[in-house]
Design a protein around this motif. Structure first.
Motif, PDB file in Angstrom:
ATOM      1  N   ALA A  86      -5.176   7.932   6.108  1.00 50.92           N
ATOM      2  CA  ALA A  86      -3.976   8.765   6.272  1.00 50.92           C
ATOM      3  C   ALA A  86      -3.812   9.210   7.715  1.00 50.92           C
ATOM      4  O   ALA A  86      -2.689   9.274   8.241  1.00 50.92           O
ATOM      5  CB  ALA A  86      -4.052   9.971   5.334  1.00 50.92           C
ATOM      6  N   VAL A 135       2.754   6.778   1.752  1.00 47.62           N
ATOM      7  CA  VAL A 135       3.225   8.129   1.432  1.00 47.62           C
ATOM      8  C   VAL A 135       2.252   9.179   1.960  1.00 47.62           C
ATOM      9  O   VAL A 135       2.664  10.204   2.525  1.00 47.62           O
ATOM     10  CB  VAL A 135       3.441   8.283  -0.083  1.00 47.62           C
ATOM     11  CG1 VAL A 135       3.816   9.728  -0.429  1.00 47.62           C
ATOM     12  CG2 VAL A 135       4.534   7.341  -0.562  1.00 47.62           C
ATOM     13  N   ASP A 136       0.946   8.933   1.810  1.00 45.35           N
ATOM     14  CA  ASP A 136      -0.039   9.883   2.328  1.00 45.35           C
ATOM     15  C   ASP A 136       0.089  10.043   3.839  1.00 45.35           C
ATOM     16  O   ASP A 136       0.073  11.173   4.364  1.00 45.35           O
ATOM     17  CB  ASP A 136      -1.460   9.406   1.989  1.00 45.35           C
ATOM     18  CG  ASP A 136      -1.797   9.535   0.514  1.00 45.35           C
ATOM     19  OD1 ASP A 136      -1.056  10.219  -0.219  1.00 45.35           O
ATOM     20  OD2 ASP A 136      -2.808   8.937   0.090  1.00 45.35           O
ATOM     21  N   ASN A 163       1.168   0.835  -9.765  1.00 47.05           N
ATOM     22  CA  ASN A 163       0.842   1.499  -8.507  1.00 47.05           C
ATOM     23  C   ASN A 163       2.079   2.105  -7.854  1.00 47.05           C
ATOM     24  O   ASN A 163       2.011   3.172  -7.229  1.00 47.05           O
ATOM     25  CB  ASN A 163       0.204   0.509  -7.536  1.00 47.05           C
ATOM     26  CG  ASN A 163      -1.147   0.013  -8.003  1.00 47.05           C
ATOM     27  OD1 ASN A 163      -1.739   0.566  -8.922  1.00 47.05           O
ATOM     28  ND2 ASN A 163      -1.633  -1.059  -7.373  1.00 47.05           N
ATOM     29  N   ARG A 212       6.558  11.305  -5.856  1.00 49.26           N
ATOM     30  CA  ARG A 212       6.305  12.082  -4.638  1.00 49.26           C
ATOM     31  C   ARG A 212       7.370  11.860  -3.575  1.00 49.26           C
ATOM     32  O   ARG A 212       7.363  12.549  -2.542  1.00 49.26           O
ATOM     33  CB  ARG A 212       4.932  11.711  -4.067  1.00 49.26           C
ATOM     34  CG  ARG A 212       3.756  11.987  -4.979  1.00 49.26           C
ATOM     35  CD  ARG A 212       2.463  11.468  -4.369  1.00 49.26           C
ATOM     36  NE  ARG A 212       2.203  12.041  -3.050  1.00 49.26           N
ATOM     37  CZ  ARG A 212       1.308  11.562  -2.192  1.00 49.26           C
ATOM     38  NH1 ARG A 212       0.610  10.464  -2.500  1.00 49.26           N
ATOM     39  NH2 ARG A 212       1.124  12.132  -1.021  1.00 49.26           N
ATOM     40  N   ALA A 262       3.342   5.181 -10.004  1.00 47.35           N
ATOM     41  CA  ALA A 262       2.500   6.367  -9.831  1.00 47.35           C
ATOM     42  C   ALA A 262       2.871   7.171  -8.592  1.00 47.35           C
ATOM     43  O   ALA A 262       2.683   8.398  -8.558  1.00 47.35           O
ATOM     44  CB  ALA A 262       1.023   5.958  -9.769  1.00 47.35           C
ATOM     45  N   VAL A 263       3.401   6.493  -7.574  1.00 49.53           N
ATOM     46  CA  VAL A 263       3.664   7.163  -6.295  1.00 49.53           C
ATOM     47  C   VAL A 263       5.108   7.638  -6.169  1.00 49.53           C
ATOM     48  O   VAL A 263       5.376   8.643  -5.487  1.00 49.53           O
ATOM     49  CB  VAL A 263       3.313   6.217  -5.130  1.00 49.53           C
ATOM     50  CG1 VAL A 263       3.642   6.848  -3.790  1.00 49.53           C
ATOM     51  CG2 VAL A 263       1.837   5.844  -5.173  1.00 49.53           C
ATOM     52  N   PRO A 303       0.823  -1.216   0.000  1.00 52.02           N
ATOM     53  CA  PRO A 303       0.000   0.000   0.000  1.00 52.02           C
ATOM     54  C   PRO A 303       0.857   1.267   0.000  1.00 52.02           C
ATOM     55  O   PRO A 303       0.832   2.070   0.956  1.00 52.02           O
ATOM     56  CB  PRO A 303      -0.818  -0.145   1.289  1.00 52.02           C
ATOM     57  CG  PRO A 303       0.084  -0.911   2.204  1.00 52.02           C
ATOM     58  CD  PRO A 303       0.829  -1.883   1.321  1.00 52.02           C
ATOM     59  N   LEU A 304       1.600   1.466  -1.072  1.00 49.08           N
ATOM     60  CA  LEU A 304       2.576   2.547  -1.111  1.00 49.08           C
ATOM     61  C   LEU A 304       1.912   3.921  -1.059  1.00 49.08           C
ATOM     62  O   LEU A 304       2.431   4.847  -0.419  1.00 49.08           O
ATOM     63  CB  LEU A 304       3.442   2.410  -2.363  1.00 49.08           C
ATOM     64  CG  LEU A 304       4.759   3.180  -2.367  1.00 49.08           C
ATOM     65  CD1 LEU A 304       5.627   2.792  -1.181  1.00 49.08           C
ATOM     66  CD2 LEU A 304       5.517   2.930  -3.669  1.00 49.08           C
ATOM     67  N   LYS A 305       0.787   4.095  -1.713  1.00 41.44           N
ATOM     68  CA  LYS A 305       0.101   5.393  -1.679  1.00 41.44           C
ATOM     69  C   LYS A 305      -0.317   5.728  -0.256  1.00 41.44           C
ATOM     70  O   LYS A 305      -0.136   6.874   0.200  1.00 41.44           O
ATOM     71  CB  LYS A 305      -1.119   5.386  -2.592  1.00 41.44           C
ATOM     72  CG  LYS A 305      -1.893   6.712  -2.605  1.00 41.44           C
ATOM     73  CD  LYS A 305      -3.095   6.647  -3.504  1.00 41.44           C
ATOM     74  CE  LYS A 305      -3.810   8.001  -3.562  1.00 41.44           C
ATOM     75  NZ  LYS A 305      -4.263   8.457  -2.226  1.00 41.44           N
ATOM     76  N   GLU A 306      -0.896   4.749   0.455  1.00 37.99           N
ATOM     77  CA  GLU A 306      -1.311   4.990   1.834  1.00 37.99           C
ATOM     78  C   GLU A 306      -0.124   5.321   2.725  1.00 37.99           C
ATOM     79  O   GLU A 306      -0.234   6.152   3.635  1.00 37.99           O
ATOM     80  CB  GLU A 306      -2.060   3.769   2.377  1.00 37.99           C
ATOM     81  CG  GLU A 306      -3.435   3.553   1.768  1.00 37.99           C
ATOM     82  CD  GLU A 306      -3.403   2.844   0.422  1.00 37.99           C
ATOM     83  OE1 GLU A 306      -4.481   2.507  -0.101  1.00 37.99           O
ATOM     84  OE2 GLU A 306      -2.298   2.620  -0.123  1.00 37.99           O
TER      85      GLU A 306
END
Length: 451
Positions: free
Chosen positions: A392, A272-273, A305, A312, A308-309, A267-270
């Motif tokens: 987050a 980073v968020d 996925n 950032r 995309a992250v 869950p890389l987006k979670e």
């Protein structure tokens, strides 16, 4: 047993089957490497059936440092293996494959599934079974252990059992019919895979699983075989050598580290968020860094996925340092103050890194599904904090809490955490089973061991 008279060495003979064996760099290789080594160190002669070195050095990736740590007494038999997914040398492709690759792969998969119902690996069955028969004819086998996936690794044990009465153990690092992320079945009841799995479990001496939820799921499917199903957890192989904490406490900044495969399920987006939010809420986290190391996906090609992250990363104090070789991993832990543990959602998952992370004694933040089996494993570990949810806000709270613990962790506290984690030493996990299997194999009546 049938076969030629054994040598003057009267130690029991283990045939260990692992498609992914050193120099493979796959995540499952460590259990295979450690298990074979444990038997070799504890009174067994060990023969390993595995894929050719080129499968890893030319395709999936290799770790030559791990290969150097294989017990020198182990005999390695590399069985020819050919599958489209691992044949990346286009100069070796036939004209048919080069001109019509989709048609060629379709035809190959049909032949592959005819041998055994496992995509990419089923066609390995004839060569693997033939190799097992040769090994047994040259030096009778007392026990076979196959480790999966791939599940074709179970067939040498099944064949030697059917033909010669040799007991076999199925070591499931994963699950064949269970999607460990969703909890759904992957194949229909009564289908080819289901029939094969039932047949294999029915003949097995023992069936191992890496955690209780996976075992329990299989008990529900095959209740008549529950007594032979065991939980044999993973563990760490060599405890990282952690340098003593130096300098005054609390620290003004810390380094969080992650070592592991960065697959599309992470869950890389979670992460980073939550990390970005924590930096805005906590001066300590704002002054700190998050360093990630590992292969991008299991094939080396990053998942969309992840791609995309990653842009950032820089603005939020996150860096990606690439994969590490086995002998680099333990040294790298010494550069961290706290660890990030993460993988895909699912109550059936217990990542192999869990145990190695605990062996460092460092505070750990778990950013994954709270229902994951890891939450049970680390519930009493000093310095562990799991997220309450994947929002987050909750990920941010967990990062901040673990950062504050890491900033004040004393050397005595770290040593105490390492001592708590000694229960996860791989030898402690495996040695009781090495001893038990030696006793059980020796006590089998001759008529059961030699049909």
């Amino acid at each position: 047993m049938t076969g030629t008279p054994r040598s003057a060495d009267h130690r029991p003979h283990l045939l260990y089957v692992a498609w992914g064996y050193p120099p493979s760099r796959g995540s499952g290789v460590y259990r295979a490497w450690a298990t074979a080594n444990a038997f070799a160190r504890n009174g067994w002669r060990v023969t390993v059936l595995t894929a050719p070195r080129e499968t890893f050095t030319m395709s999936t990736g290799a770790d030559l440092t791990l290969e150097q740590q294989v017990d020198p007494s182990i005999r390695i038999v590399r069985v020819p293996f050919n599958a489209p997914a691992f044949a990346n040398d286009v100069t070796a492709w036939s004209r048919w494959r080069a001109e019509t690759p989709e048609l060629w792969i379709w035809a190959h998969q049909r032949r592959n599934l005819r041998d055994f119902p496992e995509k990419n690996y089923g066609s390995w069955r004839p060569a693997l079974e033939a190799a097992a028969r040769r090994v047994h004819a040259e030096d009778p086998v007392d026990l076979t252990i196959g480790t999966a996936n791939p599940n074709v690794d179970f067939l040498p044990g099944y064949v030697l059992y059917r033909e010669h009465g040799v007991p076999y153990v199925m070591d499931n690092r994963d699950a064949w019919q269970l999607d460990i992320y969703s909890g759904n079945r992957l194949s229909p009841k009564g289908g080819a895979v289901d029939r094969w799995e039932r047949r294999l479990i029915a003949g097995a001496h023992r069936v191992w699983f890496v955690n209780r939820p996976i075992r329990d799921w299989h008990v529900e499917q095959y209740p008549e075989f529950a007594e032979k199903m065991d939980v044999v957890e993973n563990g760490y192989d060599v405890a990282p050598v952690m340098p003593p904490r130096e300098g005054s406490l609390p620290k003004a900044s810390i380094v969080f580290g992650y070592i592991g495969t960065i697959s599309g399920a992470v869950p890389l987006k979670e992460i980073v968020d939550g990390w970005a939010l924590a930096r805005g809420r906590s001066p300590l986290v704002a002054a700190s860094k998050l360093e990630l190391f590992g292969h991008l996906n299991h094939t080396g090609v990053p998942h969309e996925n992840v791609v995309a992250v990653m842009p950032r990363f820089a603005e939020h104090g996150i860096s990606y340092g690439g994969p590490l070789l086995r002998d680099e991993v333990n040294r790298k832990y010494g550069d961290f103050d706290a660890l990030l543990l993460t993988f895909g959602a699912g109550k059936y998952i217990t990542g192999g890194k869990v145990y190695e992370y605990a062996a460092t004694g460092l505070p750990i933040v778990s950013v994954h599904d709270p229902m994951n089996e890891t939450s049970r494993t680390l519930a009493e570990y000093p310095g562990w904090r799991g997220v309450r949810s994947m929002s987050a806000d909750d990920v941010s709270d967990a990062f901040i809490e673990v950062a504050e613990r890491a900033a004040v962790q004393s050397e005595e506290e770290r040593v105490a955490a390492r001592e708590w984690a000694r229960r996860f030493e791989r030898e402690r996990q495996l040695l009781p089973w090495v001893t038990r299997l030696a006793d059980e194999v020796a006590s089998l009546p001759v008529k059961e061991r030699s049909k």
